[in-house]
Scaffold this motif. Structure first.
Motif: not given
Length: 574
Positions: A215-217, A255-259
């Motif tokens: 998958x993605x994000x 994952x998106x936006x790791x921070x």
């Protein structure tokens, strides 16, 4: 045809406004930056080793998988493969999406899975084979993304095909492909058959060298279900991959936006699931994980009429991911892949709809790429993690206007300046060695505050191999405004008595098809002669003729003028 005409008109209007804003004299950013010193000194000690020069840059990806086997897609993949001394890894979305295989922005399909009238699976690998054949024939490796959900398996199969275009809400791309399967066993069998087919077609040894990921994000738009449901999908997927090929490598979870706190919760939960939770398939503790993947993005914006980058945001995502992996003893030495690593988040959003993306055609993208990868290596050294690669989410877009402002490496088969940074990286071998600059930003400042001070980042990274050394240099600042070129002196030590030097350069006059295109009138229908001229301008070019240099006790000084947002590569052979 009318639609393309409208897009071209929008592009020229946006470009005209942008140039009026950026190049109007006396902006704050221009005044702000002219106070910096005009000279810089860089010291390179080839005897002080930092670590291996592993090819973390040799990873690329894109949304539209069907571009892979089209004319310009094949041409660009050939060039990417040729510039790297090692196999390049390629990641693409939508490899299991249902459809006719016709490419569109933010869309792709392979029709790998359908069902007959009785609900029995029908597998068709022809389009996936066309994609992976294109990679393997060029010595490239898939970072094979298992997704998204075929229409016949989706718990919400309609609407399915989207028709997103730049300017539309990004969420419009989310349709039936983003939902869980209505039958997990059918999904697992699809994955099993795909991996088994890949082994039969390409051989066990070849497929063992790939990475598979699901998958993605999932913490963003791309997954329309719970975290627990995603981990269930992961267990069924990983089990199917390993049944087909026990030595296959699979990881997650991009994952998106790791921070962000939310992304970190997903990553921590994923690690816990893989090492402590009950597996949905085996009913035992744990799930296989052979790589950790997450995303890292910057965030450019318009400030005082010009583009201002924010590399610090991207670097903080990377640092957060590295720090998280380093905090788990179970993950020691596990490969880390930054599944998407870019200046911002939407490759298919052009500068006609998003003027903050106007950095993409010129040398700002080049210097940003050079400066950011150097910090990625430094962060990996700091946290002592096994940094495997960072996927630049940038490829090409077929049949689009010339230099439309997409985040791509080439336009209509002509290489953009940024691709030449990767050609430079492809010449850097051996061990990374110590480099210091009296006008370089330290790592902590770059991560915490980005590149916003009154002076640019005059900096670099250097490598030494058995019979060669390379030094990459850049003149980078977050503010995309032209400033006075820097006089740079590179002091080297650790060379043999005599070396042969090549000086490669990316700036307005070298390795820059975009500036050449503007000089010939920005044609949208260039002649064959003009295309040949643009193709030549898109290749990596020398600043000066190669020369022999005699050193004194292994030391020498190289002096140059380095323009704003310019990148140089000094290559010494002996």
């Amino acid at each position: 045809m009318f639609k393309k005409y409208v897009l071209v008109c929008q592009y020229f209007i946006a470009t005209t406004i942008f140039y009026l804003l950026v190049f109007t004299p006396g902006t704050y950013a221009q005044q702000h930056l002219t106070s910096a010193q005009s000279t810089a000194t860089i010291h390179v000690d080839l005897n002080k080793t930092l670590g291996p020069m592993y090819p973390a840059w040799a990873w690329f990806g894109y949304d539209e998988p069907n571009y892979t086997y089209m004319k310009d897609g094949k041409k660009l993949l050939s060039e990417i493969a040729a510039l790297s001394p090692v196999p390049v890894y390629v990641r693409a979305h939508s490899l299991l999406v249902t459809g006719d295989g016709k490419a569109a922005l933010k869309w792709g399909s392979t029709n790998a899975y359908t069902e007959d009238a009785n609900g029995n699976p029908v597998y068709n690998w022809s389009i996936i084979d066309s994609i992976f054949d294109t990679y393997v024939q060029r010595g490239m490796k898939p970072l094979a993304q298992i997704g998204f959900m075929p229409q016949a398996l989706s718990t919400r199969p309609t609407p399915y095909r989207h028709f997103w275009k730049p300017g539309d809400p990004y969420s419009d791309i989310i349709t039936g492909w983003a939902y869980p399967p209505k039958d997990y066993k059918k999904w697992a069998e699809l994955v099993y058959q795909w991996v088994k087919h890949s082994v039969q077609r390409y051989g066990q040894k070849e497929v063992e060298s790939w990475y598979w990921e699901l998958w993605n994000e999932p913490n963003g738009f791309y997954w329309k279900a719970s975290m627990e449901e995603f981990f269930k999908l992961y267990d069924y997927t990983a089990d199917a991959v390993k049944r087909a090929l026990p030595t296959a490598k699979i990881g997650g979870i991009n994952v998106a936006g790791t921070g962000s706190q939310g992304a970190q919760q997903w990553l921590h939960a994923f690690v816990k699931h893989c090492f402590s939770d009950t597996n949905y398939v085996t009913k035992k503790i744990g799930a296989p994980v052979d790589a950790i993947l997450f995303h890292a993005k910057g965030s450019p914006r318009l400030v005082d009429g010009h583009v201002q980058m924010n590399m610090g945001t991207q670097l903080r995502d990377i640092e957060t991911g590295f720090k998280l992996v380093a905090s788990y003893p179970q993950l020691k030495n596990i490969p880390i892949i930054i599944g998407e690593s870019d200046p911002e988040g939407c490759a298919a959003c052009g500068m006609h709809t998003n003027p903050e993306n106007a950095y993409r055609n010129g040398t700002m993208y080049s210097s940003y790429t050079a400066a950011s990868f150097a910090r990625e290596y430094a962060l990996a050294d700091l946290y002592k993690v096994n940094f495997k690669g960072a996927v630049s989410w940038s490829f090409e877009f077929e049949n689009q206007p010339w230099f439309f402002g997409f985040r791509d490496l080439a336009t209509n088969g002509v290489d953009k300046p940024v691709l030449n940074v990767f050609r430079m990286f492809g010449m850097m071998h051996g061990k990374r060695v110590n480099l210091t600059s009296d006008q370089g930003y330290d790592l902590r400042t770059a991560v915490d505050s980005s590149f916003r001070r009154t002076y640019p980042d005059i900096n670099g990274m250097a490598c030494k191999d058995a019979h060669e050394a390379t030094v990459m240099l850049w003149n980078y600042h977050d503010d995309d405004v032209k400033q006075t070129a820097k006089q740079v002196t590179v002091q080297l030590k650790g060379l043999p008595q005599q070396v042969y030097m090549h000086h490669y350069r990316i700036d307005d006059e070298h390795s820059n098809s975009y500036e050449t295109w503007k000089k010939i009138g920005s044609p949208q229908n260039p002649s064959a002669e003009q295309i040949a001229q643009l193709e030549k301008a898109g290749q990596l070019q020398l600043q000066d003729s190669p020369q022999w240099i005699k050193t004194e006790n292994g030391e020498t000084a190289i002096r140059m003028t380095l323009p704003s947002q310019g990148v140089s590569l000094l290559k010494f052979d002996w």
